[in-house]
Design an enzyme around this catalytic site. Structure first.
Site, PDB file in Angstrom:
ATOM      1  N   HIS A 192       0.852  -1.197   0.000  1.00 12.92           N
ATOM      2  CA  HIS A 192       0.000   0.000   0.000  1.00 12.92           C
ATOM      3  C   HIS A 192       0.886   1.245   0.000  1.00 12.92           C
ATOM      4  CE1 HIS A 192      -4.039   1.869   1.151  1.00 12.92           C
ATOM      5  NE2 HIS A 192      -3.193   2.886   1.141  1.00 12.92           N
ATOM      6  N   HIS A 207       1.185   4.938  -2.306  1.00 13.16           N
ATOM      7  CA  HIS A 207       0.750   5.844  -3.371  1.00 13.16           C
ATOM      8  C   HIS A 207       1.996   6.455  -4.001  1.00 13.16           C
ATOM      9  CE1 HIS A 207      -3.583   6.057  -2.083  1.00 13.16           C
ATOM     10  NE2 HIS A 207      -3.023   5.597  -0.966  1.00 13.16           N
ATOM     11  N   ASP A 264       2.335   8.902  -6.015  1.00 11.78           N
ATOM     12  CA  ASP A 264       2.353  10.363  -5.987  1.00 11.78           C
ATOM     13  C   ASP A 264       2.471  10.901  -4.566  1.00 11.78           C
ATOM     14  OD1 ASP A 264      -0.141   9.274  -5.560  1.00 11.78           O
ATOM     15  OD2 ASP A 264      -1.245  10.911  -6.457  1.00 11.78           O
ATOM     16  N   GLY A 318      -9.612   8.411  -1.350  1.00 10.47           N
ATOM     17  CA  GLY A 318     -10.060   9.799  -1.270  1.00 10.47           C
ATOM     18  C   GLY A 318     -11.004  10.034  -0.101  1.00 10.47           C
ATOM     19  N   HIS A 345      -9.892   1.436   0.015  1.00  9.44           N
ATOM     20  CA  HIS A 345      -9.712   2.210   1.241  1.00  9.44           C
ATOM     21  C   HIS A 345     -11.055   2.225   1.977  1.00  9.44           C
ATOM     22  CE1 HIS A 345      -6.135   3.702  -0.808  1.00  9.44           C
ATOM     23  NE2 HIS A 345      -5.801   4.448   0.235  1.00  9.44           N
ATOM     24  N   GLU A 367     -11.464   3.954   7.403  1.00  7.63           N
ATOM     25  CA  GLU A 367     -10.431   4.921   7.815  1.00  7.63           C
ATOM     26  C   GLU A 367     -11.111   6.216   8.269  1.00  7.63           C
ATOM     27  OE1 GLU A 367      -6.443   7.128   5.979  1.00  7.63           O
ATOM     28  OE2 GLU A 367      -7.973   6.326   4.622  1.00  7.63           O
ATOM     29  N   ASP A 379       1.993   3.737   2.877  1.00  8.78           N
ATOM     30  CA  ASP A 379       0.977   4.692   2.418  1.00  8.78           C
ATOM     31  C   ASP A 379       1.599   5.803   1.567  1.00  8.78           C
ATOM     32  OD1 ASP A 379      -1.629   5.512   2.060  1.00  8.78           O
ATOM     33  OD2 ASP A 379      -1.785   6.525   3.983  1.00  8.78           O
ATOM     34  N   ASP A 380       2.054   6.878   2.201  1.00  8.59           N
ATOM     35  CA  ASP A 380       2.629   8.034   1.484  1.00  8.59           C
ATOM     36  C   ASP A 380       3.940   8.432   2.149  1.00  8.59           C
ATOM     37  OD1 ASP A 380       0.329   8.754  -0.387  1.00  8.59           O
ATOM     38  OD2 ASP A 380      -0.685   8.800   1.552  1.00  8.59           O
TER      39      ASP A 380
END
Length: 333
Positions: free
Chosen positions: A12, A14, A16, A170, A197, A200, A278-279
């Site tokens: 998982h 992202h 970007d 999102g 997702h 959350e 995640d990010d």
């Protein structure tokens, strides 16, 4: 600790949300963008989280300059390529990188279909150069609504064979999964696997919907899962994978602290829970940090950390043969 007997896997992430700070500076300078920073240290507080945010959407706001520099398709290819190089540097053997072409295309009105192709080209180039095994997951961004999500799905399906799965991400609180049932039916009918997702920014009902109506085989985050014992049993019986993201969940205020994260309870319940980033470009962490710092802070024992690592191989979007080859490659290396 990370086990050397198992492949290191991130399911998982992202892409970007994993952009090098130097790349942001380079692209801003190259395209004469009004970036309010001239050095990495000036840029850092603009894109990285330094304290918990009031919610998921406040965290997502940190993407402004990570996607704001995606002026053209070459820039999109570059950040995808660098994602794989960075995974290699982290010691990752297999990674699933996900992205929303509509979200990434918005700042400079790029064509989502062309952007999708550029990103996939970057991932393939990185995989060829590094030997890291990479699979791509397409994302539908909820907050654009179901009509634009269908356009986004079409952009992804144009590169159908280069993806393994579809995701929904999102604004979960305001755009529930019920709006996207048709989209995911198309995805499943096309042969894609499904991760969503859920649980959350909304409760267990969101996870129920993702599993029962969207066909989710894995759930991203799922921090509200343990509130519903019947749901826990359903997830266990149906071998639904869970992609947990410890630091991200603390930074979005989804959980108050590492110690209060439900990952330990998930593993205690024999659920197929895993550790992911995640990010990392926003959270300022990497996968090693999540294993060696965040997981112990969440109360996981060494055995549970190794179990989470083993779970990642079990629920990866790979065939049985690919999983066996990945495991076998460790003994050859």
């Amino acid at each position: 600790m990370i086990s050397s007997n198992l492949p290191l896997i991130d399911l998982h992430r992202h892409l970007d949300g994993s952009v090098r700070l130097q790349t942001i500076l380079d692209l801003a300078k190259q395209h004469d963008l009004p970036l309010p920073a001239k050095s990495i240290e000036q840029l850092r507080p603009l894109v990285q989280v330094t304290e918990p945010q009031p919610g998921v959407m406040a965290f997502i706001a940190k993407f402004e300059w990570l996607v704001g520099v995606l002026v053209d398709y070459q820039a999109c290819q570059r950040i995808a390529y660098e994602n794989v190089l960075d995974a290699k540097a982290e010691g990752i053997h297999y990674i699933e990188l996900r992205f929303s072409p509509l979200f990434m295309s918005q700042p400079h009105q790029l064509d989502p279909a062309a952007l999708t192709e550029a990103v996939l080209d970057g991932l393939e180039k990185g995989a060829e150069e590094t030997g890291v095994q990479v699979n791509a997951i397409g994302i539908l961004s909820r907050h654009f609504g179901p009509k634009l999500a269908m356009q986004e799905l079409n952009a992804l399906i144009g590169q159908h064979d280069r993806f393994v799965a579809l995701d929904l991400a999102g604004d979960e609180a305001n755009f529930p999964g019920e709006l996207f049932v048709e989209h995911f039916k198309i995805a499943r009918d096309s042969g894609w696997q499904v991760t969503v997702h859920a649980g959350e920014a909304a409760g267990p009902e969101s996870i129920w919907q993702a599993v029962e109506e969207l066909g989710a085989q894995r759930i991203g985050h799922a921090t509200r899962l343990m509130e519903d014992p019947l749901l826990v049993e359903n997830i266990y019986q149906n071998h639904i994978g869970i992609e947990t993201n410890l630091t991200s969940n603390v930074q979005t205020s989804t959980v108050p602290s590492y110690a209060e994260h439900p990952l330990k309870a998930m593993l205690d319940a024999d659920l197929l829970a895993t550790i992911n980033t995640d990010d990392p470009g926003i959270s300022n962490i990497n996968l090693e940090y999540e294993y060696t710092q965040a997981a112990p802070a969440a109360g996981l024992s060494s055995a549970q950390i190794e179990l989470a690592q083993a779970n990642a191989l079990e629920i990866a979007f790979l065939s049985v043969e690919e999983k066996e080859a990945l495991q076998k490659s460790l003994s050859i290396a």
